[in-house]
Design an enzyme around this catalytic site. Sequence first.
Site, PDB file in Angstrom:
ATOM      1  N   ASN A   9       0.887  -1.164   0.000  1.00  0.00           N
ATOM      2  CA  ASN A   9       0.000   0.000   0.000  1.00  0.00           C
ATOM      3  C   ASN A   9       0.923   1.211   0.000  1.00  0.00           C
ATOM      4  OD1 ASN A   9      -1.738   2.094   0.481  1.00  0.00           O
ATOM      5  ND2 ASN A   9      -2.335   1.427   2.548  1.00  0.00           N
ATOM      6  N   TRP A  10       0.974   1.863  -1.146  1.00  0.00           N
ATOM      7  CA  TRP A  10       1.926   2.979  -1.276  1.00  0.00           C
ATOM      8  C   TRP A  10       1.470   4.235  -0.545  1.00  0.00           C
ATOM      9  CZ3 TRP A  10       4.034   3.268  -7.020  1.00  0.00           C
ATOM     10  CH2 TRP A  10       4.749   2.092  -7.295  1.00  0.00           C
ATOM     11  N   HIS A  94      -9.372   1.469   4.734  1.00  0.00           N
ATOM     12  CA  HIS A  94      -8.115   1.586   5.469  1.00  0.00           C
ATOM     13  C   HIS A  94      -8.317   2.515   6.663  1.00  0.00           C
ATOM     14  CE1 HIS A  94      -3.969   2.558   6.468  1.00  0.00           C
ATOM     15  NE2 HIS A  94      -3.639   1.442   5.836  1.00  0.00           N
ATOM     16  N   GLY A 233       2.984  -1.241   4.161  1.00  0.00           N
ATOM     17  CA  GLY A 233       3.091   0.182   3.858  1.00  0.00           C
ATOM     18  C   GLY A 233       4.524   0.557   3.540  1.00  0.00           C
ATOM     19  N   GLY A 234       5.207   1.130   4.507  1.00  0.00           N
ATOM     20  CA  GLY A 234       6.550   1.674   4.310  1.00  0.00           C
ATOM     21  C   GLY A 234       7.515   0.764   3.560  1.00  0.00           C
TER      22      GLY A 234
END
Length: 248
Positions: A9-10, A94, A233-234
């Site tokens: 998930n950018w 989200h 994510g990161g």
Amino acid sequence: MRKKIIAGNWKMNMTPSEAVALVNELKPLVVNDEVDVVFCVPAIDIIPCMEAAKGSNINIGAENMYFEEKGAFTGEISPAMLVDAGVKYVVLGHSERREYFAETDETVNKKVLKAFEHGITPIVCCGETLAQREQGVTIDFIRQQIKVAFVGVTAEQAKTAVIAYEPIWAIGTGKVATKEQAEEVCAAIRACIAEVYDTDTAQAIRIQYGGSVSAASAPELFAMPNIDGGLVGGASLKPDFGKIVNYK
Ligand code: 13P
């Protein structure tokens, strides 16, 4: 045997040109036929990423979608727009969208129904706050989120869905849930699906863990019986994502 699904998930990162460069950098690193690999990217990056990912095992997904077909909804992205761009997965509900953009279980449910109507697989997010965990209401809260998100969804549809369990206290904090904590909630989600539908549906649905997943934590998390991959994510913006996809 459920196929693992590992999705990035950018969030609000990567301009279109940066996005293309990242897809090209990660393409050779995320090859793994045993896993479904998805990059959920900002709307403006979808088309260039789709182009850059052509011929690879990377699926390009979206981070959000509106629940109406078309019309006067300035700034929103419709399901047909995603389908036309070749999108197969969309992240819905989200915790950041719930917190900053007033999404509720009810709007998430509308989006989930709309995604299925258009043949897009929803990645339905749920997760408790630290306060809820400390109050001992984690499982009750998550069951409520899941039950409402799936109102009106058929068993056949639910079998193809993805649920992402993302404890809010673990998102972007570097404080990953232990494999036992993550497994406990993912197992409870599966039990909830079995209650709402049946055992077959519960066995088919894929449940990811998300929240500070790293190359170091992925192997033990993804080895748990009820964790079918991750929403990252990161670490999805770095070559580390290749290690997460090839976690074994
Ligand atoms: P981090 O992996 O950066 O903690 O983010 C998790 C997340 O929110 C994925 O949707």
